[in-house]
Design an enzyme around this catalytic site. Sequence first.
Site, short mmCIF file in Angstrom:
data_model
loop_
_atom_site.label_atom_id
_atom_site.label_comp_id
_atom_site.label_asym_id
_atom_site.label_seq_id
_atom_site.Cartn_x
_atom_site.Cartn_y
_atom_site.Cartn_z
N THR A 1 -8.13 20.33 23.49
CA THR A 1 -7.82 20.34 22.05
C THR A 1 -7.52 18.94 21.54
O THR A 1 -7.99 18.54 20.46
CB THR A 1 -6.64 21.27 21.76
OG1 THR A 1 -6.97 22.59 22.20
CG2 THR A 1 -6.34 21.31 20.27
N GLY B 1 0.81 -1.20 0.00
CA GLY B 1 0.00 0.00 0.00
C GLY B 1 0.85 1.25 0.00
O GLY B 1 2.08 1.19 0.06
N TYR C 1 -17.44 -3.50 -12.80
CA TYR C 1 -16.95 -2.12 -12.76
C TYR C 1 -16.89 -1.60 -14.18
O TYR C 1 -16.55 -2.36 -15.10
CB TYR C 1 -15.56 -2.11 -12.13
CG TYR C 1 -15.17 -0.86 -11.37
CD1 TYR C 1 -15.86 -0.48 -10.23
CD2 TYR C 1 -14.09 -0.09 -11.77
CE1 TYR C 1 -15.49 0.64 -9.51
CE2 TYR C 1 -13.71 1.04 -11.06
CZ TYR C 1 -14.42 1.40 -9.93
OH TYR C 1 -14.05 2.52 -9.23
N THR D 1 -4.49 3.99 3.66
CA THR D 1 -4.24 5.37 3.30
C THR D 1 -5.54 6.04 2.88
O THR D 1 -5.79 7.21 3.16
CB THR D 1 -3.22 5.44 2.15
OG1 THR D 1 -2.04 4.75 2.55
CG2 THR D 1 -2.87 6.87 1.82
N ALA E 1 -5.83 -3.24 -7.02
CA ALA E 1 -5.61 -4.67 -6.78
C ALA E 1 -6.04 -5.07 -5.37
O ALA E 1 -6.60 -6.14 -5.15
CB ALA E 1 -4.14 -5.02 -7.01
N ASP E 2 -5.77 -4.20 -4.39
CA ASP E 2 -6.14 -4.52 -3.01
C ASP E 2 -7.65 -4.64 -2.85
O ASP E 2 -8.14 -5.47 -2.07
CB ASP E 2 -5.58 -3.47 -2.06
CG ASP E 2 -6.00 -2.04 -2.42
OD1 ASP E 2 -6.31 -1.78 -3.60
OD2 ASP E 2 -6.01 -1.18 -1.52
#
Length: 255
Positions: A184, A8, A100, A132, A108-109
Amino acid sequence: MLLVLDVGNTTTVVGVYSQKTLIVHWRLVSERHTSDELGIYLRNLMQFASIPHGDIHGAISSSVVPSLDCVIQEGVSQYFNGIECLRVSSTLDLGMEVRYAAPHEVGADRLVNAVAGRDRYGAPLIVIDFGTAITLDIISPDGAYLGGTISPGLVSGMEALFGRTAKLPQVSLEAPLNVIGKNTMESIQAGLMYGNAGLVDFLVRKTWESLGTRCKVVATGGHAEAIAKISETIETVDQWLTLEGLRIIYERNIS
């Protein structure tokens, strides 16, 4: 034994299968390597796990980092007795129809997750990968890959936030006890964690509407466990789902 690699943008997951059993796995930071560096790296991992490199008889990779594709091929071949590392794409026999519009555009993942998800959990199914990017991949009631959604991942969102705000501190990706942050740090954590859980839950519910039925929701990826604890729709976390998909695809394509 079978060497499997899921490459990745942020992390690379490496595993070794003995027949259908995942005997060892590692989650590593994705880096740019030469083929020699990668080959030596993998050989060292095998040595650490007391696996003779000569016992590796096959290899397969899924990658969303094109610059590493040839590096993986060459590194595996040079350091594992000339083995050809099978590369996952929509042109392989996935045992699944891909509906698709442009099958070659599917990561691919995502294909690997769909294959493993259907094999383990049946159809229809939603597979969520927290990497990600946060991806939802949808499997139809008759077992075909339909597509899904792509959203910024937790780390991507955090980096964007800190990159544009000078005074906000970086925080760990953990959900505070209450969505109302009392300082915060808690405010940022609440926004990132509960916000992304809400994003996922909304997308899942809209997917159920599109499918016309509720279905099982499985999560994988580095932050899957943390989000699943506060999500209202995620039922199961399967951290090594992608590796299982790689094994299944390898066995379908190598006789």
